[in-house]
Design a protein around this motif. Structure first.
Motif, short mmCIF file in Angstrom:
data_model
loop_
_atom_site.label_atom_id
_atom_site.label_comp_id
_atom_site.label_asym_id
_atom_site.label_seq_id
_atom_site.Cartn_x
_atom_site.Cartn_y
_atom_site.Cartn_z
N ALA A 140 1.46 -9.74 -2.63
CA ALA A 140 0.33 -8.96 -2.10
C ALA A 140 -0.31 -8.12 -3.20
CB ALA A 140 0.82 -8.07 -0.95
N ALA A 141 0.52 -7.54 -4.08
CA ALA A 141 -0.03 -6.74 -5.17
C ALA A 141 -0.87 -7.61 -6.10
CB ALA A 141 1.11 -6.06 -5.93
N VAL A 142 -0.38 -8.82 -6.39
CA VAL A 142 -1.16 -9.74 -7.23
C VAL A 142 -2.48 -10.09 -6.54
CG1 VAL A 142 -1.20 -12.06 -8.21
CG2 VAL A 142 0.85 -10.64 -8.42
N GLY A 143 -2.41 -10.31 -5.20
CA GLY A 143 -3.65 -10.59 -4.45
C GLY A 143 -4.63 -9.44 -4.54
N ARG B 207 5.86 3.35 4.00
CA ARG B 207 5.09 4.04 2.97
C ARG B 207 5.15 3.28 1.65
NH1 ARG B 207 7.85 8.60 2.68
NH2 ARG B 207 6.84 9.39 4.56
N HIS B 208 6.33 2.79 1.32
CA HIS B 208 6.45 2.01 0.09
C HIS B 208 5.69 0.70 0.19
CE1 HIS B 208 9.31 4.09 -2.62
NE2 HIS B 208 9.70 4.70 -1.52
N ALA B 209 5.72 0.10 1.36
CA ALA B 209 4.95 -1.14 1.53
C ALA B 209 3.46 -0.88 1.38
CB ALA B 209 5.26 -1.74 2.91
N GLU B 210 3.00 0.25 1.92
CA GLU B 210 1.58 0.58 1.79
C GLU B 210 1.20 0.84 0.34
OE1 GLU B 210 -1.62 3.88 3.54
OE2 GLU B 210 0.49 3.88 4.18
N GLN B 211 2.10 1.52 -0.38
CA GLN B 211 1.81 1.76 -1.79
C GLN B 211 1.83 0.48 -2.60
OE1 GLN B 211 4.70 4.61 -3.05
NE2 GLN B 211 3.83 6.31 -1.86
N ALA B 212 2.73 -0.44 -2.26
CA ALA B 212 2.83 -1.68 -3.03
C ALA B 212 1.72 -2.67 -2.69
CB ALA B 212 4.20 -2.33 -2.80
N CYS B 213 1.28 -2.67 -1.43
CA CYS B 213 0.32 -3.68 -0.99
C CYS B 213 -1.08 -3.11 -0.75
CB CYS B 213 0.82 -4.35 0.29
SG CYS B 213 2.46 -5.08 0.14
N CYS C 164 -3.18 -6.50 6.82
CA CYS C 164 -2.24 -7.57 7.18
C CYS C 164 -0.83 -7.25 6.68
CB CYS C 164 -2.72 -8.90 6.60
SG CYS C 164 -4.24 -9.53 7.36
N CYS C 165 -0.73 -6.64 5.48
CA CYS C 165 0.58 -6.28 4.95
C CYS C 165 1.25 -5.19 5.79
CB CYS C 165 0.45 -5.82 3.50
SG CYS C 165 0.08 -7.17 2.35
N ARG C 166 0.42 -4.25 6.29
CA ARG C 166 0.99 -3.23 7.17
C ARG C 166 1.56 -3.85 8.43
NH1 ARG C 166 -3.40 -0.03 5.37
NH2 ARG C 166 -4.63 -0.62 7.19
N LEU C 167 0.84 -4.80 9.00
CA LEU C 167 1.36 -5.49 10.18
C LEU C 167 2.65 -6.26 9.85
CD1 LEU C 167 -1.90 -6.91 11.84
CD2 LEU C 167 -0.58 -4.88 12.50
N ALA C 168 2.66 -6.93 8.72
CA ALA C 168 3.84 -7.70 8.35
C ALA C 168 5.02 -6.82 7.99
CB ALA C 168 3.50 -8.61 7.17
N ALA C 169 4.74 -5.57 7.58
CA ALA C 169 5.83 -4.67 7.15
C ALA C 169 6.53 -4.01 8.33
CB ALA C 169 5.28 -3.61 6.21
N ARG C 170 5.93 -4.06 9.52
CA ARG C 170 6.55 -3.35 10.65
C ARG C 170 7.93 -3.91 10.99
NH1 ARG C 170 1.47 -2.52 14.88
NH2 ARG C 170 0.28 -1.08 13.54
N GLY C 171 8.04 -5.23 11.03
CA GLY C 171 9.34 -5.83 11.36
C GLY C 171 10.42 -5.50 10.35
N PRO C 172 10.20 -5.78 9.06
CA PRO C 172 11.21 -5.41 8.06
C PRO C 172 11.50 -3.91 8.02
CG PRO C 172 9.67 -7.00 7.15
CD PRO C 172 9.11 -6.58 8.48
N ALA C 173 10.44 -3.10 8.22
CA ALA C 173 10.67 -1.66 8.21
C ALA C 173 11.58 -1.24 9.36
CB ALA C 173 9.33 -0.92 8.30
N ARG C 174 11.34 -1.83 10.54
CA ARG C 174 12.20 -1.52 11.68
C ARG C 174 13.63 -1.98 11.41
NH1 ARG C 174 13.73 1.93 15.21
NH2 ARG C 174 14.52 1.04 17.15
N ALA C 175 13.78 -3.17 10.82
CA ALA C 175 15.12 -3.65 10.50
C ALA C 175 15.80 -2.75 9.47
CB ALA C 175 15.04 -5.09 9.99
#
Length: 669
Positions: free
Chosen positions: A558-561, A413-419, A609-620
């Motif tokens: 990602a936020a800058v992008g 959720r935080h990744a989605e809000q940030a990216c 793309c950020c949601r896909l990239a966030a899955r691994g760190p989120a799981r960790a």
């Protein structure tokens, strides 16, 4: 021959606990005193024995020595050479010493786990050992026991060669025990050394009932023969007196007559319970002069059959066991054979050891149900599988898996809000403004859930099931008292564990939700890690003791992008509006359309793309939260439950080892 006492002790030495403390020799000090030898005692396992059980007393010495330095005998008491104990005797006594020591350790380790009545017999034996070893070992105490009218007093007088114990038709004739001590008669020495007085005091033989005779047979030197009252006497106190003395003597001569040799009282009350003492037991059929010669063999065969049914081994064909003889104390027929058997027992000086070894055998056999379970499979104990299952249930009780999943969703959720795209943020803000403020409150609360630690309620039924299952598995295959002790240790440790876990989880905070893969922050507990303050966003919460949610650097990229893509959209829209107002320019409509469409499509694509990239760190991150809770719960469970259970099982293992030594053999542990 046995008595049960609730208190377990030996003379003036206190028990020690083999698991809690061990006797140690002080540094540089002398060796510790032998716990199995009384004051001034030297009679078991020693290479020299004198008349009093100790080394030769000072006095005339052989080979041209007088105490005054002269060159010959001084005419005093002749020198009596010391008797060297055979080597096999030392080996036997060392074995008995080890068994007694193991029995003492066994009682010390078990006294807080078993009832005093269970250990009372073993404690009594240890008391008797201490009392017997304080007395002379040069004497062998043999009791003459029998029923009324069996002729035991007559046999006593015949063996003594004098009328020492009263005989007659009146029943009972013997009212108090009468003792006869064979003194002197060895190597030309004749005198009273008084070494038997302590034994007679222990037996309670009054001085007026003590006799002394010079032995005609040197092999009987050191024999203390005691004539007991009738074991079936109608006089109050006689039977109790017999039972007490039978527990103290080294050997027993049971005297039976042709009429009462099959008496149920004799066999059920005495011979059967004392079957393990066969090597120090004599069973004589007296008054054979009253039987026809051809019937003596028949009666003896029947007597041997009864003894075999009692479980008493018979010393025949060179095998150790009870000595069974037929004799007539009145005529003297067969008495010499009994005298020779007594001489062999007395001269070997093993009767006391044999008697104590038999007592230990009986005590150990009675203790077997509380130490050994007759099962093809030994106790499983605390297996690795049982530990893992306990840890899994403990983790489930604190909701480790659910907390990990919650932390994973929070990170996403935080990744989605940030990216996410600015338009998505604007839509979310608009929804909150239109009445969905509760979601914002939940989001803010969730923002600190993974780091500050929520108020966790431990699932007490799950925790109780974990403790119950562990206790049952760890105690499986143990004797009932020790299985109960293991279960009590588990439940005693579990008492207060839920509250302790809740307090530990609430106080752990940062240690449970460390971010994974954040290059800007060191692990918690490392130098500079966990306490590093950030500037900017989140600094306000950090100033109040709350940790900001971890923000990886790529979120910022990602936020800058997203900002750049938003700027491209705005620039494309402005150019397109300007184009519509002022007309097409030299470049045409494609540049503004490209900027507008590229910015509009690039934002959602970047967010996806950020949601896909966030899955691994989120799981960790979720796994780290789950593992942190699991480690915390496991640590408390190990300290409060597993370690007490393991200590109890270790105590039982040590007890089993001591029990194996006490049995004189090996018991599978």
């Amino acid at each position: 021959m046995t008595a049960v006492t609730a208190e377990v002790h030996t003379d003036d030495r206190a028990w020690d606990d083999g698991l809690i403390a061990r006797r140690a020799r002080p540094e540089g000090g002398a060796p510790a005193a032998d716990p199995w030898r009384g004051p001034g005692e030297h009679w078991w396992g020693e290479p020299w024995e004198g008349a009093g059980g100790g080394p030769p007393a000072a006095g005339p010495v052989p080979d041209g020595g007088r105490e005054d330095g002269g060159g010959g005998w001084d005419g005093g008491v002749p020198y009596r050479a010391p008797v060297r104990t055979p080597p096999h005797h030392h080996r036997y006594e060392e074995s008995l010493r080890a068994r007694l020591h193991a029995l003492r350790e066994l009682v010390g380790l078990s006294r807080t786990r078993l009832d005093g009545e269970v250990l009372g017999e073993a404690g009594r034996i240890l008391d008797e050992v201490a009392a017997r070893r304080r007395l002379s070992g040069a004497y062998t105490v043999v009791a003459v026991a029998g029923a009324t009218g069996s002729g035991k007093s007559t046999l006593f007088n015949t063996l003594a060669g004098a009328q020492l114990s009263e005989t007659g038709i009146r029943r009972p004739t013997t009212g108090v025990p009468v003792a006869c001590v064979w003194e002197g008669g060895r190597d030309g020495w004749d005198g009273w050394d008084g070494g038997a007085d302590g034994l007679l005091e222990r037996l309670g033989v009054p001085p007026r009932a003590r006799r002394r005779v010079p032995p005609r047979d040197p092999a009987l030197h050191g024999l203390v023969l005691v004539d007991l009252p009738d074991h079936d006497s109608a006089v109050p106190g006689h039977r109790e007196q017999v039972d007490r003395l039978l527990r103290l003597v080294d050997a027993v001569i049971w005297v039976a007559d042709p009429e009462k040799y099959a008496d149920a009282v004799l066999h059920e009350r005495y011979l059967r319970p004392l079957a393990g003492h066969a090597e120090v037991t004599f069973v004589v059929l007296n008054q054979t002069d009253r039987l026809p010669a051809e019937d003596v063999g028949t009666v003896m065969d029947d007597l041997r059959r009864l003894l075999d049914e009692d479980g008493m081994a018979l010393g025949e064909h060179g095998e150790p066991g009870a000595t069974v003889l037929a004799l007539s104390a009145l005529t003297g027929e067969g008495v010499d054979e009994l005298r020779r058997s007594l001489g062999g027992l007395v001269s070997g000086r093993r009767a006391a050891g044999l008697r104590l070894a038999a007592d230990v055998d009986g005590a150990v056999a009675r203790l077997r149900p509380v130490y050994v379970v007759d099962s093809p499979h030994g106790p499983a104990g605390l297996t690795e599988l049982a530990r893992e299952e306990f840890e899994d249930r403990l983790a489930a009780s604190v909701g480790a898996a659910a907390a990990g999943q919650t932390a994973e969703r929070l990170w996403l959720r935080h990744a989605e809000q940030a990216c996410g795209t600015p338009w998505a943020r604007l839509l979310r803000w608009s929804e909150e403004r239109r009445g969905y403020g509760g979601r914002r409150g939940e989001s803010l609360a969730a923002g600190t859930e993974g780091t500050a630690g929520p108020a966790v309620a431990v699932a007490r039924p799950v925790l109780a099931q974990a403790v119950r299952t562990l206790a049952e598995e760890a105690s499986a295959g143990l004797p009932q008292p020790w299985a109960r002790s293991v279960r009590e240790a588990a439940w005693r440790g579990a008492r207060g564990l839920p509250e302790a876990l809740e307090a530990a989880i609430a106080g752990a905070g940062d240690q449970l939700g460390e971010p994974v893969g954040d290059p800007d922050r060191a692990p918690y507990g490392a130098p500079g890690g966990g306490a590093r303050h950030r500037s900017g966003r989140g600094g306000g919460r950090e100033a109040h003791g709350e940790r900001p949610f971890p923000r990886p650097r790529w979120w910022t990229v990602a936020a800058v992008g997203q900002v750049l893509l938003l700027a491209a959209q705005l620039l494309g829209g402005w150019l397109l509006v300007d184009l519509l107002v002022d007309g097409p320019g030299p470049a045409g409509v494609w540049p503004p359309v490209s900027l507008l469409v590229g910015g509009a499509l690039g934002g959602p694509l970047l967010a996806w793309c950020c949601r896909l990239a966030a899955r691994g760190p989120a799981r960790a991150y979720g796994l780290e939260r789950e593992h942190g809770l699991r480690r915390l719960a496991t640590g408390w469970g190990q300290a409060w439950v597993l370690e007490p259970v393991a200590a109890e099982l270790l105590r039982y293992r040590e007890v089993r080892e001591q029990y194996a030594v006490a049995t004189g053999g090996t018991v599978r542990t």
